[in-house]
Design a protein around this motif. Structure first.
Motif, PDB file in Angstrom:
ATOM      1  N   HIS A  54      51.272  38.737  30.614  1.00 46.61           N
ATOM      2  CA  HIS A  54      50.406  38.018  31.544  1.00 46.61           C
ATOM      3  C   HIS A  54      50.682  38.525  32.951  1.00 46.61           C
ATOM      4  CE1 HIS A  54      50.024  34.655  34.483  1.00 46.61           C
ATOM      5  NE2 HIS A  54      48.858  34.527  33.909  1.00 46.61           N
ATOM      6  N   GLY A  55      49.626  38.863  33.677  1.00 44.72           N
ATOM      7  CA  GLY A  55      49.776  39.282  35.064  1.00 44.72           C
ATOM      8  C   GLY A  55      48.784  38.546  35.942  1.00 44.72           C
ATOM      9  N   GLU A  56      49.189  38.256  37.154  1.00 45.71           N
ATOM     10  CA  GLU A  56      48.323  37.504  38.063  1.00 45.71           C
ATOM     11  C   GLU A  56      48.333  38.173  39.441  1.00 45.71           C
ATOM     12  OE1 GLU A  56      47.797  32.933  38.440  1.00 45.71           O
ATOM     13  OE2 GLU A  56      49.493  33.479  39.704  1.00 45.71           O
ATOM     14  N   ALA A  57      47.168  38.222  40.053  1.00 43.85           N
ATOM     15  CA  ALA A  57      47.021  38.770  41.399  1.00 43.85           C
ATOM     16  C   ALA A  57      46.126  37.836  42.198  1.00 43.85           C
ATOM     17  CB  ALA A  57      46.419  40.167  41.338  1.00 43.85           C
ATOM     18  N   CYS A  58      46.507  37.529  43.431  1.00 46.72           N
ATOM     19  CA  CYS A  58      45.786  36.522  44.224  1.00 46.72           C
ATOM     20  C   CYS A  58      45.399  37.040  45.606  1.00 46.72           C
ATOM     21  CB  CYS A  58      46.658  35.282  44.406  1.00 46.72           C
ATOM     22  SG  CYS A  58      47.104  34.466  42.863  1.00 46.72           S
ATOM     23  N   ALA A  59      44.337  36.449  46.132  1.00 50.06           N
ATOM     24  CA  ALA A  59      43.913  36.663  47.507  1.00 50.06           C
ATOM     25  C   ALA A  59      43.794  35.293  48.165  1.00 50.06           C
ATOM     26  CB  ALA A  59      42.582  37.401  47.570  1.00 50.06           C
ATOM     27  N   THR A  60      44.108  35.226  49.454  1.00 55.97           N
ATOM     28  CA  THR A  60      44.140  33.951  50.174  1.00 55.97           C
ATOM     29  C   THR A  60      43.299  34.044  51.436  1.00 55.97           C
ATOM     30  OG1 THR A  60      46.388  33.576  49.367  1.00 55.97           O
ATOM     31  CG2 THR A  60      45.694  32.281  51.266  1.00 55.97           C
ATOM     32  N   GLY A  61      42.633  32.949  51.759  1.00 58.31           N
ATOM     33  CA  GLY A  61      41.853  32.859  52.986  1.00 58.31           C
ATOM     34  C   GLY A  61      42.249  31.612  53.770  1.00 58.31           C
ATOM     35  N   ILE A  62      42.182  31.703  55.082  1.00 53.73           N
ATOM     36  CA  ILE A  62      42.536  30.573  55.937  1.00 53.73           C
ATOM     37  C   ILE A  62      41.419  30.345  56.951  1.00 53.73           C
ATOM     38  CG2 ILE A  62      44.200  29.691  57.626  1.00 53.73           C
ATOM     39  CD1 ILE A  62      46.308  31.430  56.191  1.00 53.73           C
ATOM     40  N   LEU A  63      40.907  29.108  56.963  1.00 57.19           N
ATOM     41  CA  LEU A  63      39.900  28.653  57.929  1.00 57.19           C
ATOM     42  C   LEU A  63      38.627  29.511  57.951  1.00 57.19           C
ATOM     43  CD1 LEU A  63      42.170  27.752  60.970  1.00 57.19           C
ATOM     44  CD2 LEU A  63      41.000  26.169  59.446  1.00 57.19           C
ATOM     45  N   PHE A  68      43.280  37.710  52.959  1.00 56.45           N
ATOM     46  CA  PHE A  68      44.192  38.796  52.656  1.00 56.45           C
ATOM     47  C   PHE A  68      44.645  38.689  51.210  1.00 56.45           C
ATOM     48  CE2 PHE A  68      46.235  35.241  54.740  1.00 56.45           C
ATOM     49  CZ  PHE A  68      47.261  34.907  53.870  1.00 56.45           C
ATOM     50  N   GLY A  69      45.099  39.793  50.664  1.00 59.47           N
ATOM     51  CA  GLY A  69      45.597  39.825  49.302  1.00 59.47           C
ATOM     52  C   GLY A  69      44.754  40.724  48.422  1.00 59.47           C
ATOM     53  N   ASP A  70      45.248  41.014  47.253  1.00 60.18           N
ATOM     54  CA  ASP A  70      44.573  41.863  46.281  1.00 60.18           C
ATOM     55  C   ASP A  70      44.452  41.092  44.980  1.00 60.18           C
ATOM     56  OD1 ASP A  70      43.637  43.787  44.569  1.00 60.18           O
ATOM     57  OD2 ASP A  70      45.269  45.211  44.912  1.00 60.18           O
ATOM     58  N   ALA A  71      43.270  40.580  44.693  1.00 64.36           N
ATOM     59  CA  ALA A  71      43.036  39.816  43.472  1.00 64.36           C
ATOM     60  C   ALA A  71      42.292  40.660  42.435  1.00 64.36           C
ATOM     61  CB  ALA A  71      42.243  38.552  43.789  1.00 64.36           C
ATOM     62  N   SER A  72      42.474  41.967  42.488  1.00 62.91           N
ATOM     63  CA  SER A  72      41.760  42.856  41.570  1.00 62.91           C
ATOM     64  C   SER A  72      42.383  42.825  40.180  1.00 62.91           C
ATOM     65  CB  SER A  72      41.780  44.288  42.103  1.00 62.91           C
ATOM     66  OG  SER A  72      43.094  44.804  42.068  1.00 62.91           O
ATOM     67  N   LEU A  73      41.614  43.270  39.202  1.00 65.70           N
ATOM     68  CA  LEU A  73      42.106  43.371  37.837  1.00 65.70           C
ATOM     69  C   LEU A  73      43.246  44.380  37.757  1.00 65.70           C
ATOM     70  CD1 LEU A  73      41.975  42.698  34.849  1.00 65.70           C
ATOM     71  CD2 LEU A  73      40.100  44.331  34.625  1.00 65.70           C
ATOM     72  N   ASP A  74      43.127  45.477  38.487  1.00 65.59           N
ATOM     73  CA  ASP A  74      44.201  46.478  38.483  1.00 65.59           C
ATOM     74  C   ASP A  74      45.519  45.886  38.985  1.00 65.59           C
ATOM     75  OD1 ASP A  74      42.697  48.538  37.410  1.00 65.59           O
ATOM     76  OD2 ASP A  74      42.134  49.352  39.365  1.00 65.59           O
ATOM     77  N   ALA A  75      45.463  45.069  40.023  1.00 66.04           N
ATOM     78  CA  ALA A  75      46.675  44.453  40.558  1.00 66.04           C
ATOM     79  C   ALA A  75      47.277  43.465  39.551  1.00 66.04           C
ATOM     80  CB  ALA A  75      46.375  43.740  41.876  1.00 66.04           C
ATOM     81  N   ILE A  95      40.510  24.013  49.820  1.00 63.28           N
ATOM     82  CA  ILE A  95      40.744  22.697  50.415  1.00 63.28           C
ATOM     83  C   ILE A  95      40.122  22.692  51.804  1.00 63.28           C
ATOM     84  CG2 ILE A  95      42.466  21.008  51.133  1.00 63.28           C
ATOM     85  CD1 ILE A  95      44.335  22.302  49.039  1.00 63.28           C
ATOM     86  N   LEU A  96      38.956  22.070  51.907  1.00 59.85           N
ATOM     87  CA  LEU A  96      38.229  21.891  53.165  1.00 59.85           C
ATOM     88  C   LEU A  96      37.954  23.200  53.915  1.00 59.85           C
ATOM     89  CD1 LEU A  96      40.054  18.765  54.605  1.00 59.85           C
ATOM     90  CD2 LEU A  96      37.782  18.838  53.606  1.00 59.85           C
ATOM     91  N   GLY A  97      38.024  24.311  53.255  1.00 55.86           N
ATOM     92  CA  GLY A  97      37.841  25.582  53.924  1.00 55.86           C
ATOM     93  C   GLY A  97      39.019  25.967  54.792  1.00 55.86           C
ATOM     94  N   ILE A  98      40.037  25.109  54.807  1.00 57.20           N
ATOM     95  CA  ILE A  98      41.239  25.390  55.586  1.00 57.20           C
ATOM     96  C   ILE A  98      42.107  26.392  54.826  1.00 57.20           C
ATOM     97  CG2 ILE A  98      43.365  24.399  56.530  1.00 57.20           C
ATOM     98  CD1 ILE A  98      41.737  21.762  56.849  1.00 57.20           C
ATOM     99  N   TYR A  99      42.260  26.148  53.527  1.00 57.10           N
ATOM    100  CA  TYR A  99      43.062  27.019  52.676  1.00 57.10           C
ATOM    101  C   TYR A  99      42.263  27.338  51.423  1.00 57.10           C
ATOM    102  CZ  TYR A  99      46.646  28.503  49.401  1.00 57.10           C
ATOM    103  OH  TYR A  99      47.368  29.205  48.478  1.00 57.10           O
ATOM    104  N   MET A 100      42.133  28.629  51.115  1.00 56.96           N
ATOM    105  CA  MET A 100      41.424  29.077  49.923  1.00 56.96           C
ATOM    106  C   MET A 100      42.268  30.112  49.215  1.00 56.96           C
ATOM    107  SD  MET A 100      37.964  29.543  52.021  1.00 56.96           S
ATOM    108  CE  MET A 100      38.960  29.938  53.424  1.00 56.96           C
ATOM    109  N   GLN A 101      42.263  30.047  47.884  1.00 56.98           N
ATOM    110  CA  GLN A 101      42.969  31.062  47.114  1.00 56.98           C
ATOM    111  C   GLN A 101      42.201  31.343  45.839  1.00 56.98           C
ATOM    112  OE1 GLN A 101      46.855  30.236  45.277  1.00 56.98           O
ATOM    113  NE2 GLN A 101      47.553  32.142  46.231  1.00 56.98           N
TER     114      GLN A 101
END
Length: 109
Positions: A54-63, A68-75, A95-101
């Motif tokens: 199992h592998g996981e890759a995430c990207a995060t957004g703020i406001l 930022f981040g690499d949520a690609s299948l390759d990652a 969450i309210l557009g403040i934090y997204m992942q």
């Protein structure tokens, strides 16, 4: 001019309250979903269709300002040491557009 401004504000509020786009549901206050992820046919072919890696890759957004981040299948494949993909899923939180992942999970061998 006032009518145009009212329409623009009303449309913006409707988009926020009812969500934008078609597909999986999203909330205007909180979203926490897990959905299947489309994957390239070449990535899903191979002798082994099952696996315990199992592998996981995430990207995060703020406001809605930075992301930022690499949520690609390759990652995700690289994170789990996967060479033969069995299935791919996506899960996201907002969450309210403040934090997204958004994260891509790869399962396979």
């Amino acid at each position: 001019m006032k009518t145009l401004l009212k329409l623009a504000i009303g449309g913006g509020l409707a988009a926020i309250l009812f969500g934008c786009g078609v597909g999986y549901p999203t909330g205007s206050l909180y979203t926490g979903i897990q959905v299947p992820h489309p994957m390239d046919r070449a990535e899903s072919s191979g002798a082994g269709k099952s696996g315990d890696k199992h592998g996981e890759a995430c990207a995060t957004g703020i406001l809605y300002l930075v992301a930022f981040g690499d949520a690609s299948l390759d990652a995700a494949k690289k994170a789990g040491g996967i060479t033969d993909v069995h299935s791919v899923e996506f899960h996201g939180t907002n969450i309210l557009g403040i934090y997204m992942q958004g994260c891509t999970e790869a399962h396979g061998k």
